[in-house]
Design a protein around this motif. Structure first.
Motif, PDB file in Angstrom:
ATOM      1  N   ALA A 114       9.958  13.601   0.094  1.00  0.00           N
ATOM      2  CA  ALA A 114      10.392  13.693  -1.449  1.00  0.00           C
ATOM      3  C   ALA A 114      10.754  15.551  -1.260  1.00  0.00           C
TER       4      ALA A 114
ATOM      5  N   PHE B   2       1.747   9.885  -5.737  1.00  0.00           N
ATOM      6  CA  PHE B   2       3.237   9.677  -5.558  1.00  0.00           C
ATOM      7  C   PHE B   2       3.250   7.949  -4.887  1.00  0.00           C
TER       8      PHE B   2
ATOM      9  N   TRP C 162      11.286   7.004  -5.280  1.00  0.00           N
ATOM     10  CA  TRP C 162       9.874   7.476  -5.513  1.00  0.00           C
ATOM     11  C   TRP C 162       9.201   6.822  -7.217  1.00  0.00           C
TER      12      TRP C 162
ATOM     13  N   PRO D 285       6.176   5.578  -2.426  1.00  0.00           N
ATOM     14  CA  PRO D 285       7.104   5.473  -2.173  1.00  0.00           C
ATOM     15  C   PRO D 285       8.187   4.095  -2.663  1.00  0.00           C
TER      16      PRO D 285
END
Length: 400
Positions: free
Chosen positions: A359, A319, A327, A321
């Motif tokens: 998230a 992931f 995202w 940001p």
């Protein structure tokens, strides 16, 4: 008394600026091309001109690439006063004319030197000539300096790079400083105040999952270098980036591997420095290098380096940001076989503890944008079933 006070103020201002790198440069990871991976020491005036031409005609410039960087072996001898010159046979027009040509294309020019007595290719290094070389680069119009670490016996890395930083500052032309000491001296711990990016590993080579042992040192494949970034994300941000080395996209790996390689460099906010022959790119290579949706993830103004969230068998889930509380997520198949996985968003608690960002899929429904297929594919209300080919990726941008 007044004159002394003015002098003291001037001295303090000069000293303060003298000991600083140029600010407001490389606010997003630098993008460009470097000659080494493909051409090594077989570099000349035409190679660099061709790279500039094809960076424009291929669409790379429009996609954000702007640095054309000549690596080792451009050097000639030093003149009678000790100033460096370009190899007259390889660069008959001189370096200033070549740089002017690159600038005429709306691009920026990068050059290479070394903190030691000699470069890695045996050409004159900058040791003891840092201020002369910085003055020369400024006079020529250089915009970026890759500064290597061969033949540096007895030097301390931080001090050597500070010397070049100060030399560039005194020369007066804003130049991005790329620290290239291979991560041997933990540059992430001191590099932010010295340069704009720093190598975190030894050299990359065009293999997805390999290590090539040279005896006293090794070259590393894409996955090996990716693994070496673990624990370094806290040091990266606007104006100061971890550099896992130049890209090998277009240099012999499969299309899937090139796509995965490029994607992961984007996810970890790495500099995007291509290293292939721009004059002879396949359409697949161009499509990978110029994927503006993927590049936007790399160039996101937050400047946050992505992180590995979890592993599902051979698949890693990463992931990153992004601005506006969005995202990016990438599913990376490290395995040699196709992988099928299910990912249920509502059961996942994604937290970037370093930046205090989360998230929360139970509270927020994100739209899914497939970054490689360039299409919307639903949202996070429902779980997804993925089939990921070997050495490939699936990447989504999560839109609010």
């Amino acid at each position: 008394m007044k004159t002394k006070l003015i002098g003291l103020i001037f001295l303090l201002i000069f000293t303060k600026n003298f000991g600083q790198k140029f600010e407001n440069l490389a606010q997003t990871p630098p993008m460009g091309w470097n000659s080494w991976n493909k051409f090594a020491c077989n570099v000349n005036e035409q190679v660099i001109k061709d790279a500039a031409d094809y960076m424009v005609s291929s669409g790379m410039k429009d996609a954000g690439y702007n640095y054309v960087v000549i690596d080792d072996c451009w050097h000639g001898e030093r003149d009678s006063l000790g100033f460096i010159t370009a190899d007259k046979e390889r660069f008959p027009s001189g370096m200033k004319a070549l740089i002017d040509y690159v600038h005429s294309k709306g691009l920026k020019f990068g050059i290479y030197s070394d903190a030691g007595w000699q470069t890695c290719g045996g050409r004159p290094g900058s040791r003891g000539r840092e201020f002369q070389d910085a003055q020369t680069y400024a006079k020529w119009g250089v915009d970026y300096l890759k500064y290597d670490w061969c033949e540096t016996e007895g030097l301390k890395a931080e001090g050597a790079y500070m010397t070049m930083r100060n030399a560039l500052r005194e020369a007066g032309r804003p130049i991005v400083l790329s620290i290239c000491e291979w991560g041997d001296n933990q540059p992430w711990e001191w590099g932010e105040d010295v340069g704009h990016l720093w190598r975190t590993t030894g050299d990359i080579y065009n293999c997805f999952d390999c290590e090539e042992n040279h005896g006293t040192w090794s070259s590393f494949g894409v996955l090996q270098i990716l693994d070496m970034q673990d624990g370094l994300r806290e040091y990266a941000g606007p104006g100061h980036w971890n550099d896992p080395d130049m890209m090998e996209v277009g240099n012999g790996m499969s299309v899937n591997e090139d796509r995965a390689h490029f994607t992961m460099w984007c996810m970890i906010a790495a500099p995007l420095i291509a290293g292939n022959d721009l004059a002879n790119m396949s359409q697949e290579t161009i499509d990978i290098l110029t994927n503006k949706e993927m590049i936007a993830i790399n160039q996101d103004p937050l400047g946050i380096q992505g992180f590995k969230y979890k592993t599902i068998g051979e698949v890693e889930v990463w992931f990153k940001p992004l601005q506006n509380k969005e995202w990016a997520v990438t599913f990376l198949n490290r395995g040699n076989e196709e992988q099928k996985i299910t990912f249920d968003w509502k059961n996942e608690k994604v937290m970037d503890e370093l930046n205090n960002l989360a998230a929360n899929f139970n509270e927020t429904t994100y739209k899914l944008r497939d970054v490689w297929k360039h299409k919307s594919v639903g949202n996070t209300k429902n779980r997804i079933k993925l089939t990921i080919p070997a050495h490939n990726v699936v990447t989504y941008r999560l839109l609010k």
